[in-house]
Design a protein around this motif. Structure first.
Motif, short mmCIF file in Angstrom:
data_model
loop_
_atom_site.label_atom_id
_atom_site.label_comp_id
_atom_site.label_asym_id
_atom_site.label_seq_id
_atom_site.Cartn_x
_atom_site.Cartn_y
_atom_site.Cartn_z
N GLN A 66 0.86 -1.32 0.12
CA GLN A 66 0.06 0.06 -0.20
C GLN A 66 0.86 1.26 -0.25
OE1 GLN A 66 -3.63 0.52 0.26
NE2 GLN A 66 -2.58 2.51 -0.19
N GLY A 67 0.79 1.96 -0.98
CA GLY A 67 1.53 3.45 -1.08
C GLY A 67 0.90 4.42 -0.57
N ILE A 68 1.58 5.32 0.21
CA ILE A 68 1.13 6.41 0.85
C ILE A 68 1.91 7.67 0.16
CG2 ILE A 68 -0.05 5.35 2.36
CD1 ILE A 68 1.98 6.46 4.18
N GLY A 69 1.16 8.95 0.35
CA GLY A 69 1.99 10.20 0.09
C GLY A 69 1.03 11.17 -0.14
N VAL A 70 1.58 12.48 -0.41
CA VAL A 70 0.69 13.55 -0.94
C VAL A 70 0.56 13.67 -2.22
CG1 VAL A 70 0.47 16.10 -0.51
CG2 VAL A 70 1.56 14.84 1.20
N GLN A 77 9.28 8.40 9.55
CA GLN A 77 10.30 9.50 8.56
C GLN A 77 9.09 9.52 7.42
OE1 GLN A 77 13.30 6.53 8.05
NE2 GLN A 77 14.79 7.77 9.25
N MET A 78 8.54 8.75 6.87
CA MET A 78 7.46 9.03 5.85
C MET A 78 6.43 10.05 6.50
SD MET A 78 4.95 5.59 5.55
CE MET A 78 6.39 4.41 5.23
N VAL A 79 5.75 10.05 7.43
CA VAL A 79 4.94 10.99 7.84
C VAL A 79 5.49 12.37 7.93
CG1 VAL A 79 3.33 11.97 9.67
CG2 VAL A 79 3.41 9.27 8.93
N GLN A 80 6.78 12.38 8.34
CA GLN A 80 7.47 13.55 8.41
C GLN A 80 7.61 14.43 7.06
OE1 GLN A 80 8.92 15.91 11.05
NE2 GLN A 80 8.74 17.11 9.31
#
Length: 309
Positions: free
Chosen positions: A164-168, A287-290
């Motif tokens: 599952q990929g996440i990002g903005v 780190q990904m949320v930051q």
């Protein structure tokens, strides 16, 4: 290096072009009704995704990345095959065009959805595929078609089973949990979790996904199926706490204990990608949320609003 890229206007494709467009040239067929245009790092060409059109567009390419497909939104259990059949047709056209052009280095985006009902975790590439959705089922014939082209014609297609990929993104759907996390954190309102938030899955940051693609492009003699994830089950509670921490959301989490947790707890064994492609993810949950916070703030600084719909 000149790379043919389907799905270049999508979530992963946009990050790939933005972050690597200064290192390689991307040729992007798009179904959108617009004139061909040239932008930094990419040339967009209107296409009907037929074999002949792919041959025309990819004629001078060194490799191809196939991200373009109809995707599943949320846990959709409707048995509607028709909406995914086009994915198989498009992939067939692309593989055949590449064969005729003698383009062997190809990355095909698949999904961990092919595993859905596997009991043993972490799931290896050799595990039997038992999808619990039509989306997952329809990924399998594309993978098998790729394997046939590899055996019969010597292509080097790599099937990437992405976690599952996440990002903005500029536009984010509110029916997705990952969008709710960002929206509520930005607005300082509680993040709702079903039950105790124990449900979890293997999640991977979009920048790790693009790094895996680059690793695949740099491994032209490698073929086969590869799990692309972190190998870690991230619970809904774990990532919600990370968002509250990084964004300073004092509203915290609200547990909807009367709502049943009906999700999944799955992760993949990603050692094959490390051994054969030299790929390992760099971003842990914090780190990904930051970095998601950093990316969101860039949108704000540039005067571009992230829309939640």
């Amino acid at each position: 290096m000149k790379i043919g890229l389907t799905g270049g206007t999508g979530f992963i494709g946009q990050y790939l072009i933005r972050d690597y467009g200064n290192q390689m040239e991307f040729i992007v067929p798009t179904r959108k009704n617009e004139f061909s245009r040239l932008e930094k790092g990419a040339q967009y060409i209107t296409s009907d995704y037929s074999k002949e059109d792919f041959k025309r567009i990819f004629a001078k390419c060194d490799a191809v990345v196939h991200l373009g497909s109809y995707v599943m939104h949320g846990m959709c259990y409707e048995l509607d095959v028709d909406i995914y059949l086009e994915n198989v047709r498009t992939s067939s056209n692309l593989f055949e065009a590449c064969r005729e052009l003698n383009i062997k280095n190809i990355i095909n985006a698949s999904s961990m959805a092919v595993y859905d009902q596997i009991d043993e975790i972490p799931m290896k590439e050799s595990a039997p595929c038992q999808p619990n959705s039509v989306y997952g089922i329809m990924k399998i014939p594309v993978e098998k078609l790729a394997e046939l082209y590899n055996r019969r014609y010597g292509l080097k297609i790599k099937n990437f089973r992405f976690a599952q990929g996440i990002g903005v993104q500029a536009h984010m759907e509110l029916r997705q949990f990952w969008t709710i996390l960002l929206k509520n954190s930005v607005e300082g309102i509680p993040i709702p979790l079903y039950g105790k938030g124990r449900t979890g899955r293997d999640i991977i940051y979009v920048k790790d996904m693009t790094a895996a693609i680059i690793a695949g492009l740099c491994s032209p003699l490698v073929s086969g199926c590869f799990n692309i994830g972190t190998g870690h089950i991230c619970s809904n509670r774990e990532i919600a706490e990370a968002y509250c921490n990084i964004f300073g959301n004092a509203a915290g989490i609200i547990y909807l204990e009367n709502q049943e947790e009906n999700g999944i707890r799955t992760c993949m064994d990603c050692q094959k990608a490390k051994r054969e492609l030299g790929f390992s993810p760099k971003y842990n949950v914090m780190q990904m949320v930051q970095d998601i916070k950093n990316e969101y703030e860039k949108y704000v600084e540039e005067g571009t609003c992230v829309s939640f719909y």
